[in-house]
Design a protein around this motif. Structure first.
Motif, PDB file in Angstrom:
ATOM      1  N   TYR A  39       0.961  -0.851   0.090  1.00 26.00           N
ATOM      2  CA  TYR A  39      -0.046   0.124   0.060  1.00 26.00           C
ATOM      3  C   TYR A  39       0.844   1.215   0.234  1.00 26.00           C
ATOM      4  O   TYR A  39       1.981   1.250   0.527  1.00 26.00           O
ATOM      5  N   THR A  40       0.287   2.251  -0.666  1.00 25.15           N
ATOM      6  CA  THR A  40       1.222   3.420  -0.552  1.00 25.15           C
ATOM      7  C   THR A  40       0.307   4.617  -0.891  1.00 25.15           C
ATOM      8  O   THR A  40      -0.851   4.701  -0.981  1.00 25.15           O
ATOM      9  N   GLU A  41       1.183   5.855  -0.792  1.00 23.30           N
ATOM     10  CA  GLU A  41       0.386   7.183  -0.779  1.00 23.30           C
ATOM     11  C   GLU A  41       1.291   8.181  -1.668  1.00 23.30           C
ATOM     12  O   GLU A  41       2.376   8.164  -1.530  1.00 23.30           O
ATOM     13  N   GLY A  42       0.598   9.016  -2.394  1.00 25.26           N
ATOM     14  CA  GLY A  42       1.154  10.211  -3.204  1.00 25.26           C
ATOM     15  C   GLY A  42       1.847   9.294  -4.112  1.00 25.26           C
ATOM     16  O   GLY A  42       1.769   8.338  -5.020  1.00 25.26           O
ATOM     17  N   SER A  43       3.298   9.824  -4.398  1.00 24.76           N
ATOM     18  CA  SER A  43       4.310   9.069  -5.440  1.00 24.76           C
ATOM     19  C   SER A  43       5.223   8.096  -4.813  1.00 24.76           C
ATOM     20  O   SER A  43       5.975   7.644  -5.631  1.00 24.76           O
ATOM     21  N   ALA A  44       4.906   8.024  -3.675  1.00 28.31           N
ATOM     22  CA  ALA A  44       5.836   6.774  -2.985  1.00 28.31           C
ATOM     23  C   ALA A  44       5.649   5.537  -3.257  1.00 28.31           C
ATOM     24  O   ALA A  44       4.419   5.265  -3.840  1.00 28.31           O
TER      25      ALA A  44
END
Lengths: 409, 399
Positions: free
Chosen positions: B323-328
């Motif tokens: 799982y991730t968020e933004g451009s990470a």
């Protein structure tokens, strides 16, 4: 409920005016030694009253005020002077075995005004009395036996006011009675009243908190969910040993349906309590205690912040040290006392870790009290509390000094 | 007469003995033993703002009557951040639905955050089938204003996206879309309409305003002017909290003091500090940062020691939740600040719950769970003697 208060005050003023116009010798005071043990259920009548001539109405009340300096983790709110309570009683013998008694309390100045008791008692037989009106649910001992002048401590017990909801009154009806033998008294009380609401698990205390239901003043007018709250108590007293009481209070607390539509399943709150008091004859040490357990059906999908189980209680030791004339008071008594208290507001474990939920408080309150008369007490307390949050982090420590008086009038 | 003297004596002894004896009152804990309290240098007016935010953050408990839920994680801000410290698994947040920089594909199914608790009569949210997720232990709040005031240029100067120096460490910022209600900080750097995020486990939050408004919405189910969609219905609803309260909490978070290091003169701690640098921990956990200009004078142009570079680092497959968020990317995590680490147990119920989801129950376990860009330092740590490891951990506990 609010409409009653002006009438009560008006009646009181009129009565006071009548008193002013009559011969003071007609005023009859019925002092009672309120420190002497009677059964807790008798507490509402075990009070000093003032009667005017042959009028069937008797008046009474008590007042308590105090000073305190408390500090929590090094931070103090400074010197505080508090007018905790002014309570007025009106009792009337309507007929030989029909009585009425009411108790109206002004707390913290006029911040809270409550009718704590306003019931008609009809004695059909010693074992069968009917009581109806605003009653004090007989859970534990303190709820019924809470008058300030009877206690050697400035604060009321934490378990009785922050776990159990003393003073907890509701509208309802019930029966009570007593059976006397040589050294024994057996008593019972059973009532059906309006009860709790869902504030007990949705409140600004962020914990299961039965006293939150006291905010619902509508309970004197209508039940929150249409389900009665049952309260029952049996007690036994031996003249030489003391009194033991077992009590239960339970009912549905949530609004499970409205307009015929189902909103939730029925959820119960159950409270069990044991109380006792005794005086050790050899040392004249008075011991008084109460312990209670609370079970609340909290939805599994709600937060563990609100406990399913609670328990707590207190025990007081009061030791008369001097009992002789002092400062011109013939029956003055100097007592040394101590109170030990504990409440666990959330008895259980975290689903996420399996570790114990804390959310508890332990308190010790050494005290000196001086009673110039049985109806008046001047109290000096030192309080030390250790309170842990739900996670069991290092406890916040609260301590300080309290000085105050409480007296019947 | 003797009795009367005895009575008076007892009473006076009780009162004067007590009041005069400060030892009978609990002492305030030392400043370096607690995380809460304002940063030095606030004006009396700012102290009032701080206190207002303190009350809103720690004392305001939400109920149905004040807007709680109907789906929620916690009933107040303070529930997740006891004493402004790290949180406990009891209030762990679960985020789901995003696997790459194309965004969250489960927003219509309740993403990005799971509200696993519900008011009576309501069903809590479930993680939708097919959604990957990650659990986030609530972080400590302290020193956030200082981190917020670090210029973007400083973060870019610490970044080494292509690992040009060949040390195996390639920190980079998380470039994110910024909500319109946030305020650009002085010297903000923009790239293709994206801005540098610096808060949250994935650095996907621009500033403390976004953090606060999001937390009210996603954690407590409280809508605001800033985040006005109900997490249960997905519909736009009236604000359930005033703008002023949100702003008070933002001010409170900005002005909470930085944790104070303890035992700074202890030889073992100093040795551990040296080892921390020797084995390369400081390449991500940058010991020192400086703030730029700030509207709050107490935060402007300060040098402080958070032990973070606020950048994303690939921590390897062991910490990749998918799982991730933004451009990470999914194995990338923002370097967590280490200041206050030694006080974590005091807010986590007496034991450590470290790393992003609290899986590490000790500092050593947390170190050993590093891989990816942290692999080299972990290897060096494993090669230390027991005494050296102890010194390093003593240093980390002093923070």
């Amino acid at each position: 409920m609010k409409k009653i208060i002006p009438f009560f005050i008006l009646a009181l003023i009129l009565t006071s005016a009548a008193i002013a116009q009559i011969d003071p010798s007609l005023l009859r005071r019925f002092p009672k030694d309120t420190t002497k043990p009677t059964m807790n259920m008798d507490a509402v009548y075990n009070r000093p009253f003032l009667q005017v001539g042959k009028l069937p109405v008797a008046l009474g009340g008590y007042v308590e005020a105090n000073y305190q300096y408390l500090s929590e983790d090094g931070i103090s709110e400074g010197h505080q002077f508090q007018m905790r309570r002014l309570t007025l009683f009106v009792a009337s013998t309507i007929y030989k075995r029909i009585k009425f008694l009411s108790e109206i309390e002004f707390e913290d100045g006029t911040k809270e005004i409550n009718i704590e008791f306003a019931s008609v008692d009809i004695e059909l037989a010693p074992l069968l009395n009917v009581r109806g009106g605003v009653i004090m649910n007989p859970i534990g001992a303190f709820n019924q036996n809470h008058d300030g002048p009877k206690w050697e401590f400035v604060d009321r017990p934490i378990s009785a006011t922050q776990m159990l909801p003393a003073t907890w009154s509701n509208v309802g009806f019930g029966l009570y009675g007593k059976k006397y033998t040589d050294n024994w008294v057996y008593a019972y009380e059973v009532y059906l009243t309006n009860g709790f609401d869902d504030k007990i698990i949705a409140n600004s205390e962020n914990k299961t908190f039965l006293p939150a239901s006291k905010e619902n003043k509508d309970r004197f007018e209508e039940s929150f969910n249409g389900s009665p709250l049952f309260t029952g108590k049996i007690a036994v007293r031996n003249r030489k040993i003391g009194e033991l009481g077992l009590s239960y209070m339970g009912g549905i607390y949530n609004k499970y349906q409205e307009d015929g539509l189902t909103l939730d399943k029925k959820r119960r709150v159950n409270v069990y309590a044991i109380d006792f008091n005794t005086t050790i004859a050899k040392t004249n040490t008075y011991i008084n205690g109460e312990w209670a357990w609370v079970n609340v059906d909290v939805p599994d999908t709600y937060t563990e912040q609100f406990g399913r189980k609670q328990q707590g209680g207190f025990i007081d030791f009061v030791q008369p040290v001097l009992k002789r004339p002092m400062f011109g008071f013939e029956n003055a008594v100097l007592n040394a006392a101590v109170r030990l208290e504990y409440v666990d507001w959330n008895k259980g474990t975290f689903k996420s870790t399996g570790s114990s939920i804390a959310d508890d408080v332990f308190s010790i309150v050494p005290a000196i009290s001086w009673r110039p008369t049985a109806q008046t007490v001047i109290r000096f307390n030192y309080r030390y509390n250790w309170q842990r949050d739900i996670l069991g982090n290092p406890p916040s420590k609260l301590a300080g000094f309290q000085f105050g008086f409480s007296t019947y009038f | 007469m003797r009795n009367q003297i005895l009575v008076l004596g007892s009473i006076l002894l009780f009162i004067t003995g007590g009041i005069a004896c400060e030892k009978m009152l609990p002492k305030a804990p030392a400043d370096d033993e607690i995380l809460d309290g304002p940063i030095e240098g606030l004006t009396p007016e700012q102290h009032q703002l701080f206190l207002r935010g303190d009350v809103a953050f720690n004392d305001e408990i939400f109920t149905t009557a004040t807007g709680l839920g109907p789906l929620f994680v916690a009933t107040s801000c303070g529930t997740c951040h006891a004493g402004d410290g790290k949180g406990h698994p009891f209030t762990t947040l679960t985020r789901f639905g995003q696997t790459d920089n194309t965004g969250n594909h489960f927003l219509q199914l309740g993403g990005p955050q799971l509200q696993q608790r519900a008011m009576p009569g309501f069903l809590p949210e479930q993680i939708p089938a097919g959604a990957t997720f990650s659990r986030f232990t609530p972080p400590a709040n302290t020193g956030l204003g200082l981190l917020d005031a670090v210029p973007d240029a400083t973060l870019l100067s610490l970044a080494d996206e292509k690992d040009a120096d060949g040390d195996g460490i390639s920190g980079r910022p998380n470039w994110i879309a910024r909500p319109a209600y946030t305020t650009l900080r002085p010297g903000t750097i923009e790239r293709n309409g994206k801005y540098i995020g610096r808060f949250g486990k994935k650095a996907a939050v621009y500033d403390l305003m976004q953090q606060t408004a999001n937390a009210y919405s996603q954690d407590i189910g409280i809508s605001s002017t800033y985040e006005h969609y109900d997490t249960y219905t997905g519909q736009e609803i009236d604000p359930e909290i005033s703008n002023q309260t949100v702003l008070d909490v933002v001010f409170y978070l900005k002005t909470l003091k930085a944790p104070v290091q303890r035992n700074q003169s202890d030889a073992t701690v100093n040795k551990g500090q040296q080892l921390f640098a020797n084995i390369g921990c400081d390449k991500c956990h940058a010991p020192t940062l400086s703030t730029g200009p700030s509207s709050i004078a107490a935060l402007a142009n300060k040098t402080f020691h958070p032990y973070t570079d606020l950048l994303l680092h690939d921590m390897g497959s062991g910490l990749d939740d998918g799982y991730t968020e933004g451009s990470a990317t999914t194995p990338e995590w923002r370097t967590p600040a280490l200041w206050g680490l030694g006080l974590s147990k005091k807010s986590q119920g007496g034991q450590y719950f470290l790393l992003h989801d609290g899986r590490a129950k000790s500092i050593e376990e947390a170190i050993l769970l590093h891989s990816g860009e942290g692999q080299q330092s972990k290897t060096y740590f494993q090669q230390l003697t027991a005494e050296e490891k102890n010194a390093l951990i003593r240093f980390l506990e002093s923070l």
